[in-house]
Design a protein around this motif. Structure first.
Motif, PDB file in Angstrom:
ATOM      1  N   GLY A 161     -16.009 -13.000  22.020  1.00  0.00           N
ATOM      2  CA  GLY A 161     -15.377 -11.763  21.571  1.00  0.00           C
ATOM      3  C   GLY A 161     -15.526 -10.635  22.566  1.00  0.00           C
ATOM      4  N   MET A 162     -16.717 -10.528  23.189  1.00  0.00           N
ATOM      5  CA  MET A 162     -16.941  -9.474  24.176  1.00  0.00           C
ATOM      6  C   MET A 162     -16.026  -9.665  25.387  1.00  0.00           C
ATOM      7  N   VAL A 163     -15.889 -10.908  25.845  1.00  0.00           N
ATOM      8  CA  VAL A 163     -15.013 -11.182  26.993  1.00  0.00           C
ATOM      9  C   VAL A 163     -13.570 -10.809  26.648  1.00  0.00           C
ATOM     10  N   LEU A 164     -13.120 -11.211  25.469  1.00  0.00           N
ATOM     11  CA  LEU A 164     -11.748 -10.913  25.053  1.00  0.00           C
ATOM     12  C   LEU A 164     -11.534  -9.413  24.881  1.00  0.00           C
ATOM     13  N   SER A 165     -12.549  -8.723  24.365  1.00  0.00           N
ATOM     14  CA  SER A 165     -12.441  -7.274  24.194  1.00  0.00           C
ATOM     15  C   SER A 165     -12.259  -6.578  25.540  1.00  0.00           C
ATOM     16  N   LYS A 166     -12.999  -7.039  26.554  1.00  0.00           N
ATOM     17  CA  LYS A 166     -12.864  -6.449  27.892  1.00  0.00           C
ATOM     18  C   LYS A 166     -11.491  -6.715  28.498  1.00  0.00           C
ATOM     19  N   GLN A 167     -10.845  -7.787  28.023  1.00  0.00           N
ATOM     20  CA  GLN A 167      -9.495  -8.098  28.490  1.00  0.00           C
ATOM     21  C   GLN A 167      -8.432  -7.352  27.687  1.00  0.00           C
ATOM     22  N   GLY A 168      -8.879  -6.539  26.708  1.00  0.00           N
ATOM     23  CA  GLY A 168      -7.948  -5.789  25.878  1.00  0.00           C
ATOM     24  C   GLY A 168      -7.414  -6.551  24.689  1.00  0.00           C
ATOM     25  N   ARG A 169      -7.920  -7.742  24.442  1.00  0.00           N
ATOM     26  CA  ARG A 169      -7.434  -8.592  23.338  1.00  0.00           C
ATOM     27  C   ARG A 169      -8.295  -8.328  22.098  1.00  0.00           C
ATOM     28  N   GLN A 170      -8.108  -7.152  21.513  1.00  0.00           N
ATOM     29  CA  GLN A 170      -9.015  -6.678  20.469  1.00  0.00           C
ATOM     30  C   GLN A 170      -8.937  -7.492  19.182  1.00  0.00           C
ATOM     31  N   SER A 171      -7.731  -7.878  18.783  1.00  0.00           N
ATOM     32  CA  SER A 171      -7.626  -8.639  17.528  1.00  0.00           C
ATOM     33  C   SER A 171      -8.256 -10.022  17.681  1.00  0.00           C
ATOM     34  N   ASP A 172      -8.088 -10.641  18.870  1.00  0.00           N
ATOM     35  CA  ASP A 172      -8.724 -11.939  19.121  1.00  0.00           C
ATOM     36  C   ASP A 172     -10.246 -11.799  19.139  1.00  0.00           C
ATOM     37  N   ALA A 173     -10.719 -10.712  19.755  1.00  0.00           N
ATOM     38  CA  ALA A 173     -12.164 -10.456  19.783  1.00  0.00           C
ATOM     39  C   ALA A 173     -12.709 -10.331  18.367  1.00  0.00           C
ATOM     40  N   ALA A 174     -12.011  -9.569  17.536  1.00  0.00           N
ATOM     41  CA  ALA A 174     -12.471  -9.347  16.156  1.00  0.00           C
ATOM     42  C   ALA A 174     -12.538 -10.654  15.382  1.00  0.00           C
ATOM     43  N   ARG A 175     -11.595 -11.573  15.647  1.00  0.00           N
ATOM     44  CA  ARG A 175     -11.629 -12.865  14.939  1.00  0.00           C
ATOM     45  C   ARG A 175     -12.901 -13.636  15.276  1.00  0.00           C
ATOM     46  N   TRP A 176     -13.296 -13.626  16.550  1.00  0.00           N
ATOM     47  CA  TRP A 176     -14.525 -14.316  16.931  1.00  0.00           C
ATOM     48  C   TRP A 176     -15.750 -13.660  16.315  1.00  0.00           C
ATOM     49  N   TRP A 177     -15.770 -12.338  16.291  1.00  0.00           N
ATOM     50  CA  TRP A 177     -16.924 -11.640  15.712  1.00  0.00           C
ATOM     51  C   TRP A 177     -17.020 -11.903  14.211  1.00  0.00           C
ATOM     52  N   ARG A 178     -15.857 -11.941  13.538  1.00  0.00           N
ATOM     53  CA  ARG A 178     -15.885 -12.261  12.105  1.00  0.00           C
ATOM     54  C   ARG A 178     -16.367 -13.688  11.876  1.00  0.00           C
ATOM     55  N   GLU A 179     -15.976 -14.598  12.769  1.00  0.00           N
ATOM     56  CA  GLU A 179     -16.438 -15.987  12.634  1.00  0.00           C
ATOM     57  C   GLU A 179     -17.958 -16.054  12.746  1.00  0.00           C
ATOM     58  N   ALA A 180     -18.530 -15.280  13.679  1.00  0.00           N
ATOM     59  CA  ALA A 180     -19.986 -15.247  13.826  1.00  0.00           C
ATOM     60  C   ALA A 180     -20.645 -14.682  12.568  1.00  0.00           C
ATOM     61  N   VAL A 181     -20.058 -13.624  12.014  1.00  0.00           N
ATOM     62  CA  VAL A 181     -20.604 -13.030  10.784  1.00  0.00           C
ATOM     63  C   VAL A 181     -20.535 -14.042   9.647  1.00  0.00           C
ATOM     64  N   ASP A 182     -19.404 -14.728   9.530  1.00  0.00           N
ATOM     65  CA  ASP A 182     -19.255 -15.734   8.469  1.00  0.00           C
ATOM     66  C   ASP A 182     -20.273 -16.860   8.614  1.00  0.00           C
ATOM     67  N   ALA A 183     -20.692 -17.098   9.872  1.00  0.00           N
ATOM     68  CA  ALA A 183     -21.692 -18.147  10.124  1.00  0.00           C
ATOM     69  C   ALA A 183     -23.113 -17.620   9.973  1.00  0.00           C
ATOM     70  N   GLY A 184     -23.253 -16.333   9.603  1.00  0.00           N
ATOM     71  CA  GLY A 184     -24.568 -15.786   9.310  1.00  0.00           C
ATOM     72  C   GLY A 184     -25.171 -14.895  10.370  1.00  0.00           C
ATOM     73  N   ASP A 185     -24.448 -14.608  11.461  1.00  0.00           N
ATOM     74  CA  ASP A 185     -24.987 -13.749  12.527  1.00  0.00           C
ATOM     75  C   ASP A 185     -24.503 -12.321  12.309  1.00  0.00           C
ATOM     76  N   LEU A 186     -25.374 -11.488  11.732  1.00  0.00           N
ATOM     77  CA  LEU A 186     -24.982 -10.134  11.358  1.00  0.00           C
ATOM     78  C   LEU A 186     -24.868  -9.184  12.547  1.00  0.00           C
ATOM     79  N   ALA A 187     -25.258  -9.639  13.742  1.00  0.00           N
ATOM     80  CA  ALA A 187     -25.013  -8.801  14.921  1.00  0.00           C
ATOM     81  C   ALA A 187     -23.521  -8.549  15.091  1.00  0.00           C
ATOM     82  N   GLY A 188     -22.707  -9.461  14.591  1.00  0.00           N
ATOM     83  CA  GLY A 188     -21.262  -9.280  14.667  1.00  0.00           C
ATOM     84  C   GLY A 188     -20.782  -8.073  13.894  1.00  0.00           C
ATOM     85  N   THR A 189     -21.506  -7.672  12.861  1.00  0.00           N
ATOM     86  CA  THR A 189     -21.076  -6.497  12.095  1.00  0.00           C
ATOM     87  C   THR A 189     -21.147  -5.234  12.949  1.00  0.00           C
TER      88      THR A 189
END
Length: 354
Positions: A161-189
Motif C-alpha cells: 500500500g505504501m509503494v502504491l500510495s507513493k505512485q499516486g494510486r491511492q484507492s489501490d493503496a487503501a485496498r491493501w491497507w484494508r486487507e491488512a486490517v481485515d487480517a488483524g493488523d491494526l497498523a493499517g487503521t
C-alpha cells in the motif's frame, strides 16, 4: 492420555533429551535449549544453544544469535547470524540482513535478505521489499512485497500500500491497507486514517483511528487524540493520550504536557515533558526549554534547545537561534537558522514522496 500421565511422559522425554545432550548429541542439545527457552530459563538455554552451535547446528546458531541480540550483545549476535547464514539457514540470513540494515550497511542487508527471500522465506521477502521501498526502488519493492503478502504477511500488505500510495494510486493503496486490517493488523487503521485526513475526510479518519485505538493500537490512540484535540474535544483527547502514555508512547506524554500547560499547570507539564524526554522524545526537550525560558532560566533553556537542535529538531534549532540572536551571537544563530531551513526542505520532500 490423562494429564498426569502426559506430564510424567514429558518429564521422561526431557530427561532422555538431557542425557543425550550431555552425551554429545547436537540435535538433543538444541532441543534442550528450546525447552529451557520456552520455560524462560534463558541463561541455561543460551548455554545449550551455544554448545549445539559450536557443533555446527545452524538452527542453534540462529536462535543463539536471537538470544544474544535480545540481551544487547549485538556484535556477537551478528557473528552467529553470519555463521548460520553461511551454513544456509534462511532465518540466519534474515537476522544478518536486519542487523546490517540497523547498522546502515544497506548493500549487505539487501544481499542477505535477497538470499533468504529466494528460498521462499516470507519474512525475508517482506523485509527485502520494505528495504527496497525505503531505497526508492518501488517497482522491485512492490513485487517482493506482493509475494510476501500472498502468504498472509500483513506487514508486507501495508508496504504494498505504501509503494502504491507513493505512485499516486491511492484507492489501490487503501485496498491493501484494508486487507491488512481485515487480517488483524491494526497498523493499517493509521495509514487509512492519515490518507483520509490528507484528503479532508475528517470523519473517515476518526472512524479508522477509533477502530485502531479501541483495538489497542497505540499509534491510533495518539492520532485519535490529536484529531480530537485539534477540534476542541480536550477531555476525550486526554483520555486517549493517557492510554497511549501508559503504553510508553512519548508523543502522547508530550501532548499531555501541552494540555497541562494550556490549562496553566506548568508543574504537570514539566513532569510529562521530562518523562517523554527521558524516553527519547526530542520535541519534549524543546518544550522543556520553553518552560525554562518562561521562568527566565535562560541557561537551562539554552541547554534544552541545544540538545534538541543537535538531534535535528527544527523547533529546537529555531528556538536556539532566537536565543543566540537575542544575546548577540548572530553568526551562530544564522548557522542554526540555515540548518533548520534545510531540515524543513528535506521534510517537505519526504511528504511529497509519500
Amino acid at each position: 492420555m490423562s494429564g498426569r500421565l502426559r506430564k510424567w511422559n514429558t518429564r521422561v522425554d526431557d530427561y532422555l533429551q538431557l542425557k543425550a545432550a550431555e552425551g554429545g548429541n547436537i540435535v538433543a542439545m538444541t532441543r534442550v535449549g528450546a525447552a529451557l527457552r520456552e520455560r524462560g530459563e534463558l541463561a541455561e538455554a543460551e548455554s545449550w544453544y551455544r554448545r549445539a552451535a559450536l557443533g555446527g547446528d545452524r538452527v542453534a546458531m540462529t536462535v543463539l544469535a536471537h538470544l544474544l541480540a535480545d540481551r544487547g550483545a549485538h556484535d556477537e549476535a551478528e557473528r552467529w547470524y553470519h555463521e548460520a547464514a553461511l551454513a544456509g539457514d534462511p532465518r540466519g540470513m534474515v537476522g544478518l540482513g536486519r542487523s546490517a540494515e540497523r547498522r546502515g550497511r544497506f548493500e549487505d542487508a539487501e544481499y542477505w535478505l535477497r538470499a533468504a527471500a529466494e528460498t521462499g522465506d516470507a519474512e525475508a521477502m517482506g523485509a527485502l521489499g520494505h528495504l527496497l521501498a525505503e531505497r526508492g526502488r518501488g517497482d522491485e519493492a512492490e513485487d517482493w512485497c506482493r509475494r510476501a503478502a500472498s502468504t498472509g504477511n500483513t506487514a508486507a500488505m501495508l508496504d504494498v500500500g505504501m509503494v502504491l500510495s507513493k505512485q499516486g494510486r491511492q484507492s489501490d493503496a487503501a485496498r491493501w491497507w484494508r486487507e491488512a486490517v481485515d487480517a488483524g493488523d491494526l497498523a493499517g487503521t493509521c495509514l487509512l486514517g492519515r490518507q483520509a485526513e490528507r484528503f479532508g475526510r475528517a470523519k473517515d479518519a476518526e472512524t479508522w483511528y477509533r477502530q485502531g485505538a479501541t483495538g489497542g493500537n497505540v499509534e491510533a490512540a495518539v492520532r485519535l487524540g490529536l484529531l480530537l484535540h485539534r477540534r476542541g474535544d480536550v477531555d476525550e483527547a486526554e483520555a486517549w493520550y493517557l492510554d497511549a502514555a501508559e503504553a510508553g508512547d512519548t508523543a502522547a506524554m508530550t501532548n499531555l504536557g501541552v494540555l497541562a500547560r494550556n490549562r496553566g499547570d506548568e508543574g504537570e507539564a514539566a513532569a510529562w515533558y521530562r518523562k517523554a524526554a527521558e524516553n527519547g522524545s526530542v520535541p519534549a526537550m524543546t518544550n522543556l526549554g520553553h518552560l525554562a525560558e518562561a521562568r527566565e532560566d535562560l541557561a537551562q533553556a539554552e541547554k534544552f534547545f541545544r540538545a534538541a537542535a543537535e538531534t535535528g529538531d527544527v523547533q529546537g534549532m529555531l528556538s536556539l537561534a532566537r536565543m543566540l540572536h537575542g544575546r548577540g551571537s548572530v553568526n551562530e544563530a544564522g548557522t542554526w537558522i540555515a540548518r533548520a531551513e534545510e531540515a524543513k526542505d528535506e521534510a517537505r520532500g519526504e511528504r511529497d514522496r509519500t
